[in-house]
Design a protein around this motif. Sequence first.
Motif, mmCIF file in Angstrom:
data_model
loop_
_atom_site.group_PDB
_atom_site.id
_atom_site.type_symbol
_atom_site.label_atom_id
_atom_site.label_comp_id
_atom_site.label_asym_id
_atom_site.label_seq_id
_atom_site.Cartn_x
_atom_site.Cartn_y
_atom_site.Cartn_z
ATOM 1 N N PHE A 318 0.855 -1.187 0.000
ATOM 2 C CA PHE A 318 0.000 0.000 0.000
ATOM 3 C C PHE A 318 0.885 1.229 0.000
ATOM 4 O O PHE A 318 2.007 1.220 0.532
ATOM 5 C CB PHE A 318 -0.912 0.040 1.236
ATOM 6 N N ASP A 319 0.376 2.291 -0.604
ATOM 7 C CA ASP A 319 1.089 3.564 -0.599
ATOM 8 C C ASP A 319 0.666 4.456 0.561
ATOM 9 O O ASP A 319 1.398 5.358 0.950
ATOM 10 C CB ASP A 319 0.855 4.312 -1.915
ATOM 11 N N ALA A 320 -0.506 4.200 1.110
ATOM 12 C CA ALA A 320 -1.010 5.018 2.218
ATOM 13 C C ALA A 320 -2.200 4.315 2.841
ATOM 14 O O ALA A 320 -2.816 3.444 2.221
ATOM 15 C CB ALA A 320 -1.394 6.409 1.745
ATOM 16 N N VAL A 321 -2.503 4.706 4.072
ATOM 17 C CA VAL A 321 -3.712 4.252 4.751
ATOM 18 C C VAL A 321 -4.454 5.490 5.206
ATOM 19 O O VAL A 321 -3.955 6.268 6.026
ATOM 20 C CB VAL A 321 -3.390 3.342 5.952
ATOM 21 N N ILE A 322 -5.638 5.684 4.659
ATOM 22 C CA ILE A 322 -6.454 6.853 4.955
ATOM 23 C C ILE A 322 -7.672 6.396 5.734
ATOM 24 O O ILE A 322 -8.450 5.573 5.255
ATOM 25 C CB ILE A 322 -6.894 7.562 3.664
ATOM 26 N N GLY A 323 -7.835 6.917 6.921
ATOM 27 C CA GLY A 323 -8.969 6.518 7.739
ATOM 28 C C GLY A 323 -8.787 6.974 9.166
ATOM 29 O O GLY A 323 -7.945 7.833 9.467
ATOM 30 N N ASP A 324 -9.562 6.388 10.069
ATOM 31 C CA ASP A 324 -9.488 6.744 11.486
ATOM 32 C C ASP A 324 -8.392 5.926 12.154
ATOM 33 O O ASP A 324 -8.643 5.098 13.020
ATOM 34 C CB ASP A 324 -10.841 6.544 12.165
ATOM 35 N N THR A 325 -7.166 6.189 11.746
ATOM 36 C CA THR A 325 -6.005 5.460 12.252
ATOM 37 C C THR A 325 -5.388 6.216 13.423
ATOM 38 O O THR A 325 -4.975 7.371 13.280
ATOM 39 C CB THR A 325 -4.955 5.282 11.144
ATOM 40 N N THR A 326 -5.309 5.572 14.567
ATOM 41 C CA THR A 326 -4.786 6.224 15.767
ATOM 42 C C THR A 326 -3.264 6.262 15.737
ATOM 43 O O THR A 326 -2.609 5.274 15.412
ATOM 44 C CB THR A 326 -5.258 5.484 17.025
ATOM 45 N N ILE A 327 -2.724 7.405 16.072
ATOM 46 C CA ILE A 327 -1.268 7.578 16.112
ATOM 47 C C ILE A 327 -0.744 7.065 17.446
ATOM 48 O O ILE A 327 -1.024 7.648 18.501
ATOM 49 C CB ILE A 327 -0.894 9.065 15.931
ATOM 50 N N VAL A 328 -0.022 5.960 17.413
ATOM 51 C CA VAL A 328 0.588 5.401 18.615
ATOM 52 C C VAL A 328 2.056 5.119 18.332
ATOM 53 O O VAL A 328 2.469 4.992 17.175
ATOM 54 C CB VAL A 328 -0.134 4.111 19.076
ATOM 55 N N ALA A 329 2.833 4.994 19.403
ATOM 56 C CA ALA A 329 4.289 4.958 19.277
ATOM 57 C C ALA A 329 4.789 3.768 18.464
ATOM 58 O O ALA A 329 5.652 3.922 17.585
ATOM 59 C CB ALA A 329 4.923 4.942 20.671
ATOM 60 N N ASN A 330 4.276 2.575 18.726
ATOM 61 C CA ASN A 330 4.829 1.406 18.054
ATOM 62 C C ASN A 330 4.579 1.427 16.551
ATOM 63 O O ASN A 330 5.354 0.875 15.761
ATOM 64 C CB ASN A 330 4.258 0.126 18.658
ATOM 65 N N ARG A 331 3.523 2.088 16.106
ATOM 66 C CA ARG A 331 3.234 2.168 14.674
ATOM 67 C C ARG A 331 4.177 3.132 13.961
ATOM 68 O O ARG A 331 4.461 2.973 12.774
ATOM 69 C CB ARG A 331 1.791 2.607 14.455
ATOM 70 N N SER A 332 4.651 4.141 14.677
ATOM 71 C CA SER A 332 5.515 5.142 14.048
ATOM 72 C C SER A 332 6.895 4.601 13.715
ATOM 73 O O SER A 332 7.685 5.296 13.086
ATOM 74 C CB SER A 332 5.655 6.355 14.972
ATOM 75 N N SER A 333 7.178 3.361 14.104
ATOM 76 C CA SER A 333 8.485 2.778 13.782
ATOM 77 C C SER A 333 8.568 2.282 12.347
ATOM 78 O O SER A 333 9.656 2.090 11.821
ATOM 79 C CB SER A 333 8.795 1.625 14.751
ATOM 80 N N TYR A 334 7.390 2.088 11.698
ATOM 81 C CA TYR A 334 7.428 1.603 10.313
ATOM 82 C C TYR A 334 6.560 2.420 9.366
ATOM 83 O O TYR A 334 6.511 2.119 8.169
ATOM 84 C CB TYR A 334 7.038 0.126 10.240
ATOM 85 N N VAL A 335 5.882 3.461 9.849
ATOM 86 C CA VAL A 335 5.165 4.395 8.980
ATOM 87 C C VAL A 335 5.332 5.802 9.537
ATOM 88 O O VAL A 335 5.659 5.992 10.711
ATOM 89 C CB VAL A 335 3.659 4.059 8.865
ATOM 90 N N ASP A 336 5.125 6.780 8.678
ATOM 91 C CA ASP A 336 5.098 8.183 9.102
ATOM 92 C C ASP A 336 3.661 8.664 9.105
ATOM 93 O O ASP A 336 2.918 8.439 8.134
ATOM 94 C CB ASP A 336 5.929 9.048 8.149
ATOM 95 N N PHE A 337 3.281 9.329 10.195
ATOM 96 C CA PHE A 337 1.928 9.858 10.322
ATOM 97 C C PHE A 337 1.910 11.353 10.012
ATOM 98 O O PHE A 337 2.885 12.069 10.274
ATOM 99 C CB PHE A 337 1.381 9.641 11.730
ATOM 100 N N THR A 338 0.805 11.801 9.482
ATOM 101 C CA THR A 338 0.584 13.233 9.347
ATOM 102 C C THR A 338 0.235 13.815 10.714
ATOM 103 O O THR A 338 0.106 13.089 11.703
ATOM 104 C CB THR A 338 -0.580 13.509 8.373
#
Length: 658
Positions: A318-338
């Motif tokens: 996937f190139d992006a995930v658009i939706g109600d995605t919660t920004i949490v620390a462990n996820r930021s290790s493999y994706v960048d959040f807006t």
Amino acid sequence: MKNEKVHAIIGPQRSAQVKFVANLGEKAQVPILSFSATSPFLSPNHNPFFIQTTQDDSGQVKAITALVHAYGWQEIIPIYEDTNYGNGLILYLKDAFQEIDVRFPYRSLIHPSSKDSDILKELKKLKAMQSRIFLVHMTASLGSKLFVLVKNLGMMREGYAWIITQGLSSLLDPIDSKIMDSMQGVLGIRPYLPISKNVEDFERRWTKSFTSSRKANLFGFRAYDTIWALAMAVEKANIKQNSSFLKQNASESKVDLAAIGVSEMGPRLLNTIRSTEFKGLGGYFRLVKGQLEASAFEIFNSAGTYDELLYQIKLKKFDAVIGDTTIVANRSSYVDFTLPYSESGVSMVVSMKDNEKKNMWIFLKPLSWDLWLAIGAVSIFIVINKNGYFVGYHEDSFVRELLIKQLNINESKLKPYRTPEEYHEALSKGSHDGGVAAIFDEIPYIRLFLSKYGSRYAMVGPIYKTDGFGFAFPLKSPLVSYISRAILNVTQDKDKMTTIMRKYFASQTTCVDGSSAEISSYSPSLGVYSFGGLFIIVGVASMCSLLIYVAKFLHFHWPASNIIPTEGSFWLRFIELVKHFDQKDLCSCPFRRNESKLNPTISSSEGFGASPSIESIDDEEKDSRTSSEGADNVAIDENEGVFSPRHGDTSIDVASLL
């Protein structure tokens, strides 16, 4: 048909069984309706009394072809079961793929009765081939075994791609979680099912009626619509229960097909069913040449939880995930959040009885009386955990990990839910009746829930802060900064945000219970009146303490009658009491400690809590304190640093007071 004299038959479910039953239906002129037999070989054109209340497999060919063409794949290996159901689709796919220059380098046929060892042997053969794109067309029972073995063999890693057809896609919901885990990353084709209030109501009734964890799926909706269509047709055609079969033989054998006869009302009922139209759970019900009219298809990815969905970005699927995605620390290790476009946090919702918010004793409700007496005040989370209450959470969200790791709630006490209706159902039942005592979810979802059910529930407890909802992109993606700036332009515009909040969180004017649903004006928190009982307790206790103090003060300091003249005695006594009240009690704890340090020879006979006598004054204190007539009753000894009653004229000038 012979013994029960039925006017129509719903079923059978499998395509292999339909041909025989359809022939019987044609012979007896009894309509045969099937909501799950999807083989293209079962065309109603060849079986006039057979009605397909579902789409046959050939309808999905265009959607599969478009998907393959979009990815630019040139070779695909079909894996399908060796039945009429499996073979029917492949012939249509072969012709469609030739038009876009896609070929089948190999075809893998698996019999429904194959053992795991046989399937594993075939998979190893496929793994040795160069092609890594597979199309699976089989029933759920065979497909579930296949994908578990596929994952164990390491064929779900990066570099492989798997597509499943609607027969397996439409049955994903009832599949075991272990099987679902083995299918993460699989692309699927299935008919588009619009979400409606009728669908939500049906799912709620389904959950309430059946204790198993199985959920309603597309075939369940189609079965429901089929029954409705038949019932409507019977009523419209005015079919009577005593309608008979013609040309019956005298044979008593239950298997004598020649003795079935012909239905008198069959043709009329068939024509009525064919013309029946209505909006059903599975979409709009309309038959074209004895077959359900084709609808749109949707392409989905079986990504499971949001964590697994986001991980597809790292795998470059996937190139992006658009939706109600919660920004949490462990996820930021493999994706960048807006930057977050919505504030968030996790809180708890509990059930409240009717008018319970107006109960001034509601502050006592979270805990039992025994618990109040035993521990006084305790966190409601500890209560839930220690008492073994069941707790609900939003399915496939990170809230589950928060409950287990941070709140230490036993995993066996967690129940997943998906919709506000399921929340309402679980909280209404309670933990001891198959429901839950509380539900944890992110605040935006809680607001949506409260907007529908209003005063029945309340959001309580602390809020576990998160960084809000954001969009996810690959690490170091240049799109992150552009999207973040666009988000800021919206979130900092108060008029736009107010419009959004009113549209999505206050769209309903009335809850299902008739109460107001305006989020902007509705507060799920407890008000002042809710703690009225507590204020009463504190007020009564304070008043009792004051009365006790006043009674003791009057008892010790009420002036004796021999020092107060008879005339105006009440007011004189009152003024004397005021003077005593304004004096410092040398026998109280702070003064006694100071006196003990400065004058250790003081007699202990001076009673605790009693003020010095008006007429008796210690000679030693006279020498050490200055006094002047008309000065304050309390003087400060600069040498000793303690308060003492004024000395000098110890009598009261009654004449001057009068």
